[in-house]
Design a protein around this motif. Structure first.
Motif, PDB file in Angstrom:
ATOM      1  N   LEU A 553       0.757  -0.734  -0.150  1.00 29.63           N
ATOM      2  CA  LEU A 553      -0.275  -0.294  -0.129  1.00 29.63           C
ATOM      3  C   LEU A 553       0.652   1.978  -0.279  1.00 29.63           C
ATOM      4  N   GLY A 554       0.328   1.914  -0.583  1.00 29.60           N
ATOM      5  CA  GLY A 554       1.215   3.569   0.061  1.00 29.60           C
ATOM      6  C   GLY A 554       1.807   3.701  -1.584  1.00 29.60           C
ATOM      7  N   SER A 555       2.258   5.088  -2.338  1.00 29.16           N
ATOM      8  CA  SER A 555       2.814   5.673  -3.340  1.00 29.16           C
ATOM      9  C   SER A 555       3.701   4.618  -4.145  1.00 29.16           C
ATOM     10  N   SER A 556       3.526   4.080  -5.596  1.00 27.92           N
ATOM     11  CA  SER A 556       4.787   4.057  -6.407  1.00 27.92           C
ATOM     12  C   SER A 556       4.821   4.629  -7.607  1.00 27.92           C
ATOM     13  N   SER A 557       6.386   4.160  -7.818  1.00 27.78           N
ATOM     14  CA  SER A 557       6.141   5.324  -9.450  1.00 27.78           C
ATOM     15  C   SER A 557       7.144   4.135  -9.821  1.00 27.78           C
ATOM     16  N   ALA A 558       8.139   4.491 -10.861  1.00 22.98           N
ATOM     17  CA  ALA A 558       8.848   3.603 -12.376  1.00 22.98           C
ATOM     18  C   ALA A 558       9.691   4.380 -12.478  1.00 22.98           C
ATOM     19  N   LYS A 559      10.765   3.546 -13.233  1.00 25.09           N
ATOM     20  CA  LYS A 559      11.961   4.537 -13.622  1.00 25.09           C
ATOM     21  C   LYS A 559      11.711   4.572 -15.209  1.00 25.09           C
ATOM     22  N   HIS A 560      11.958   5.563 -15.821  1.00 20.38           N
ATOM     23  CA  HIS A 560      11.977   5.769 -17.058  1.00 20.38           C
ATOM     24  C   HIS A 560      13.075   4.804 -17.624  1.00 20.38           C
ATOM     25  N   PRO A 561      13.325   4.173 -18.520  1.00 22.25           N
ATOM     26  CA  PRO A 561      14.328   3.066 -19.575  1.00 22.25           C
ATOM     27  C   PRO A 561      15.278   3.764 -19.670  1.00 22.25           C
ATOM     28  N   LYS A 562      14.829   4.794 -19.920  1.00 21.94           N
ATOM     29  CA  LYS A 562      16.511   5.386 -20.888  1.00 21.94           C
ATOM     30  C   LYS A 562      17.118   6.447 -19.977  1.00 21.94           C
ATOM     31  N   THR A 563      15.929   7.294 -19.426  1.00 20.84           N
ATOM     32  CA  THR A 563      16.598   8.576 -18.908  1.00 20.84           C
ATOM     33  C   THR A 563      16.535   8.031 -17.482  1.00 20.84           C
ATOM     34  N   GLY A 564      15.653   7.474 -17.176  1.00 17.01           N
ATOM     35  CA  GLY A 564      16.161   7.127 -15.289  1.00 17.01           C
ATOM     36  C   GLY A 564      15.748   7.998 -14.402  1.00 17.01           C
ATOM     37  N   GLN A 565      14.405   8.700 -15.147  1.00 16.55           N
ATOM     38  CA  GLN A 565      13.664   9.153 -13.753  1.00 16.55           C
ATOM     39  C   GLN A 565      12.764   8.826 -13.529  1.00 16.55           C
ATOM     40  N   THR A 566      12.203   8.788 -12.384  1.00 17.16           N
ATOM     41  CA  THR A 566      11.647   8.489 -11.413  1.00 17.16           C
ATOM     42  C   THR A 566       9.825   9.281 -11.939  1.00 17.16           C
ATOM     43  N   ILE A 579      -1.559   9.012  -4.687  1.00 24.63           N
ATOM     44  CA  ILE A 579      -1.854   7.441  -4.059  1.00 24.63           C
ATOM     45  C   ILE A 579      -1.759   7.992  -2.512  1.00 24.63           C
ATOM     46  N   GLY A 580      -3.236   7.487  -1.832  1.00 23.34           N
ATOM     47  CA  GLY A 580      -2.360   7.516  -0.252  1.00 23.34           C
ATOM     48  C   GLY A 580      -2.103   6.403   0.590  1.00 23.34           C
ATOM     49  N   ALA A 581      -1.362   6.854   0.953  1.00 27.41           N
ATOM     50  CA  ALA A 581      -0.954   5.610   2.598  1.00 27.41           C
ATOM     51  C   ALA A 581      -0.828   4.967   2.427  1.00 27.41           C
ATOM     52  N   ARG A 582      -2.641   4.317   2.126  1.00 24.85           N
ATOM     53  CA  ARG A 582      -2.998   2.989   2.385  1.00 24.85           C
ATOM     54  C   ARG A 582      -3.797   2.702   1.605  1.00 24.85           C
ATOM     55  N   ASP A 583      -3.949   3.319   0.300  1.00 23.77           N
ATOM     56  CA  ASP A 583      -5.027   2.921  -0.999  1.00 23.77           C
ATOM     57  C   ASP A 583      -3.420   1.606  -1.794  1.00 23.77           C
TER      58      ASP A 583
END
Length: 841
Positions: A553-566, A579-583
């Motif tokens: 639960l909580g925030s999630s993210s992914a990296k751009h495969p080329k730039t590495g940007q979150t 996204i809420g902490a309990r979502d």
């Protein structure tokens, strides 16, 4: 449409079977609109013949800035009551004064600063004028590598997947696919090979230019002429010292095609113009730099200059234009020439929105609809499509005897309430949701997931809830069977790609590695979708063979495969999600997917079900709903999607809407005027029975059920919980393996192996000659006449009585055979091998 039997090989022990097959098989037979305003009118008032410049801003003139600017003219000839025709390449052009610009092959080329009038003259005496302003021709603008050079590489195919754009490049030189990474391309071109590819001191001696004109050996052959516009741009870029771009250079934000939609005569042509709109508000003609591709080469093709040439077919076609990662589409409708079809050719007082849109399109094209099918045809058709089986003899008798006006609607309701409907559509979803066993016998997980799907169909669970419970599934198989989808689709990339293809009709696979070549989806879009799934994992529960699925639960993210940007999670064309902490992040994905404003969700399902019932999707393939693959009837797809959303995502309501329509109930026999229609649904398009449905139909006709290991006796093939059951019949007739989310896994194509299997295989022979089979029972039955028995067979096989010729032929054949059991086996064999039996018509 007459049913032509398959080529038949006579059984060695059945010398008369060929005669019967030829005789019987040859006789089996498949047994208010909105007004369309003619083009060439304004506010309903006729106008005289006129030439018209169609270019945007033509009313206030057009401005060309710099010597590199171009303007592709698009000029139409319009007359009251006639289709608009393209006259661009039938005109004589002049420029006054001529020192300002010239027109070459319909394209305006600037010469000097100033104002001028471009005049187009037709041989009929008609003329039209366009005000032109030319400026900045005295300033040699800095040529941008991403803005000017990369589009040339793309246009010439240099950065295509078959040339330098493939993964390893070509002959030591690599470019990014279709130029989506211009900075990388610049580095490869300018800095690699010790700079030998470019020579600012002697631009024309640059290896880049020498290979392009083939003065230096080039595997791709000659791509440019020495006097071409593109060659001069490349030479000037090299002479300027190969600049990359200016810091404040505007970027392309969209492109548009002129015209966007037009009704044209068959075998005519239409010049297109493509404008690129930039971030600073400016626009530029990029017609000769854009790429073009027709979605149906049998209907039309388009050359590199944007000239569309239509073939001699009637219907609709789309041409994609692509420039710098942006796409747009030109659509053409091609009506019947001098059609005699009028509003009287169509049914009146159409209440079903399906019919309103279908018949409006047919009227616009001048294509008449086939008449309504008879009751026997409708009964068999709709029973096969909803319940996945042929009608019983009792159903056939009862439907024939029913004289009420709403009996077809009540039949649809009965079928939708049946267990057979739940079995059949559970199998459909079970397959594309990849419910596939991994070796060995039946697994608890496969059975549980199939049962959950079937129960969802049987209880008419709203489709948005059905999808939500899959996408956001957590827990064990025992507590929540949809987690099996996460077990079968175990990779994050596969989950993204399957979910978007299944539920949104978006094939986003290309964007994993590069910008989608036929869509606007980028690697950033892909990464933001993957962010919804990055927190999903498995853990072993009480049964280590059935791990539980859960999401952090909580925030999630992914990296751009080329730039590495979150990157934060976001839907396609949607804002980032907080996204809420309990979502659970996936619940936000499900919220976005199933929202009534989502432009993809309802359309994807509506198109999938439309294809199931009508044989061809409004968009083909049914799960590839992109801008560059437009529906054959956009208004109909919009109407279906709206009705689906308004019903609360009710799947049964959508099926009722389709099957109760006059369009679905059209006869499959083509009229002379609609035989060439492939996309407008002027008639019902016959479709071969699916493998499981066909096997069940043969079992029902021969009274010899097929056995499946681990399943109760009498189990139907369409009700099997997965595709792992061994069956040569199902395999050879195209049963899918459930390895992908694409319905294209199911093969509906005929092949020689299928014909041979039906004609002379041990399996079919065994069903025909079984001691407990129908042929044996009919031969032993002394209480009924041969005519009664044959009528029963026709009723079971085709849901109709035999016509007089068929009845006479089969009676003569049976009476002439000394071995009556063989006689009935031959009759069954002939019925099974007829196209009327093998197809839903």
């Amino acid at each position: 449409m007459n049913a032509v039997p398959f080529l038949r090989v006579p059984f060695l022990h059945r010398p008369d079977a060929r005669w019967l097959a030829a005789l019987i098989g040859a006789m089996l037979c498949f047994t208010s609109l909105p007004a369309v305003e003619p083009e060439g009118t304004t506010d309903g008032l006729p106008i005289g013949p006129t030439l018209r410049f169609n270019n945007i801003n033509s009313a206030n003139g057009f401005t060309l800035s710099g010597l590199d600017a171009r303007l592709q003219l698009v000029v139409s000839l319009e007359a009251a009551g006639q289709l608009v025709s393209d006259a661009t390449h039938q005109l004589i052009y002049s420029v006054d004064p001529p020192v300002i610009a010239e027109v070459i092959d319909g394209m305006v080329v600037p010469l000097a600063d100033g104002e001028a009038i471009v005049v187009a003259r037709h041989e009929s005496g008609l003329s039209a004028e366009l005000k032109l302003t030319v400026k900045h021709t005295g300033n040699e603008a800095l040529i941008s590598f991403p803005g000017r050079v990369v589009p040339i590489f793309t246009k010439l195919g240099c950065n295509s997947g078959g040339c330098h754009g493939k993964l390893a490049g070509q002959n030591g030189f690599k470019l990014s696919l279709l130029g989506f990474e211009p900075q990388e391309d610049y580095d490869h071109l300018v800095r690699e090979s010790r700079g030998r590819r470019l020579s600012p001191a002697a631009p024309v001696q640059s290896l880049l230019l020498q290979k392009a004109v083939n003065s230096s050996p080039h595997g791709g052959g000659q791509r440019l002429d020495l006097d071409s516009h593109e060659y001069r741009i490349l030479a000037r870029w090299v002479s300027q010292g190969m600049p990359y771009s200016k810091d404040d250079e505007p970027s392309v934000v969209s492109i548009e095609v002129i015209p966007q939609h037009r009704r044209l005569n068959a075998e005519s042509s239409q010049q297109l113009a493509v404008l690129a709109n930039y971030s600073d508000g400016s626009s530029e003609d990029v017609t000769r730099a854009a790429l073009y591709e027709s979605n149906d080469s049998e209907m039309a093709d388009c050359n590199e200059k944007g000239l569309v040439n239509l073939k001699d077919l009637v219907g609709d076609v789309a041409v994609m234009a692509r420039y710098q990662g942006h796409v747009t589409v030109f659509r053409a409708d091609i009506p019947v020439s001098e059609s005699s079809v009028t509003a009287d050719s169509f049914p009146k007082e159409l209440d079903n929105p399906v019919d309103q849109h279908v018949f409006a399109k047919l009227q616009s094209l001048g294509i008449p609809p086939s008449p309504r099918c008879d009751d026997a045809t409708f009964l068999r058709r709709v029973t096969l499509d909803i319940a996945g089986r042929t009608p019983t003899q009792a159903e056939t008798t009862g439907f024939r005897a029913d004289t009420s006006g709403d009996k077809r609607e009540r039949l649809v309701d009965r079928l939708l309430a049946s267990e057979d409907y739940a079995d059949y559509f559970a199998g459909k979803w079970n397959t594309i949701l990849r419910n596939r066993r991994e070796g060995g016998g039946l697994k608890f997980a496969n059975v549980a997931f199939h049962q959950w799907i079937r129960e969802s169909i049987a209880t008419n669970k709203p489709y948005d809830q059905f999808v939500r419970e899959i996408v956001a599934a957590s827990g064990s198989v025992a507590s929540h069977p949809p987690v099996v989808w996460y077990q079968q689709v175990s990779d994050t990339n596969q989950r993204i790609e399957d979910a978007t293809q299944l539920f949104l009709g978006q094939r986003i696979q290309c964007a994993r590695c590069h910008h989608h070549p036929y869509e606007k989806w980028s690697q950033s879009d892909y990464a933001q979708l993957s962010a919804f799934f990055t927190s999903v994992s498995k853990k072993n529960g009480r049964d280590p063979l059935e791990p539980a699925v859960f999401a952090k639960l909580g925030s999630s993210s992914a990296k751009h495969p080329k730039t590495g940007q979150t990157l934060k999670p976001a839907g396609l064309d949607a804002a980032e999600v907080v996204i809420g902490a309990r979502d659970d992040p996936r619940s936000h994905l499900a919220d976005w997917m199933t929202n009534s404003d989502n432009p993809f969700f309802a359309k994807a399902l509506a198109n999938r079900y439309w294809k199931h019932f009508m044989g061809r999707g409004l968009v083909e393939p049914e799960d590839d709903l992109r801008v560059t693959n437009p529906p054959s009837n956009p208004e109909l797809l919009d109407g279906l999607a709206k009705a689906f959303v308004d019903s609360g995502h009710d799947l049964r309501a959508l099926i009722r809407l389709i099957t109760n329509s006059r369009s679905y109930q059209s006869d499959s026999d083509a009229l002379r005027e609609n035989i060439g229609d492939k996309r407008s649904y002027s008639r019902f398009y016959p479709k071969r029975l699916q493998a499981e449905v066909l096997l069940d139909a043969i079992d029902r006709l021969t009274l010899t059920p097929t056995s499946f290991a681990g399943m109760p006796p009498g189990s139907r093939a369409v009700a099997l919980p997965d595709t792992g059951f061994s069956s040569y019949f199902l395999t050879v007739f195209g049963r899918p393996e459930s390895t992908t989310a694409c319905e294209c896994e199911r093969s509906q194509e005929a092949n020689l192996s299928q014909s041979l299997h039906l004609l002379n295989s041990e399996e079919i022979q065994g069903k025909l000659s079984s001691d407990s089979g129908r042929a044996a029972q009919l031969a032993a039955d002394k209480s009924r006449s041969d005519e009664e028995k044959l009528r029963e067979l026709y009723s079971i096989a085709f849901s109709r009585d035999p016509v007089d010729r068929e009845l006479k032929a089969t009676l003569t054949y049976v009476a002439g055979k000394e071995n009556r059991r063989e006689a009935f086996e031959d009759v069954l064999w002939s019925l099974i091998n007829s196209k009327e039996f093998l197809f839903n018509h």
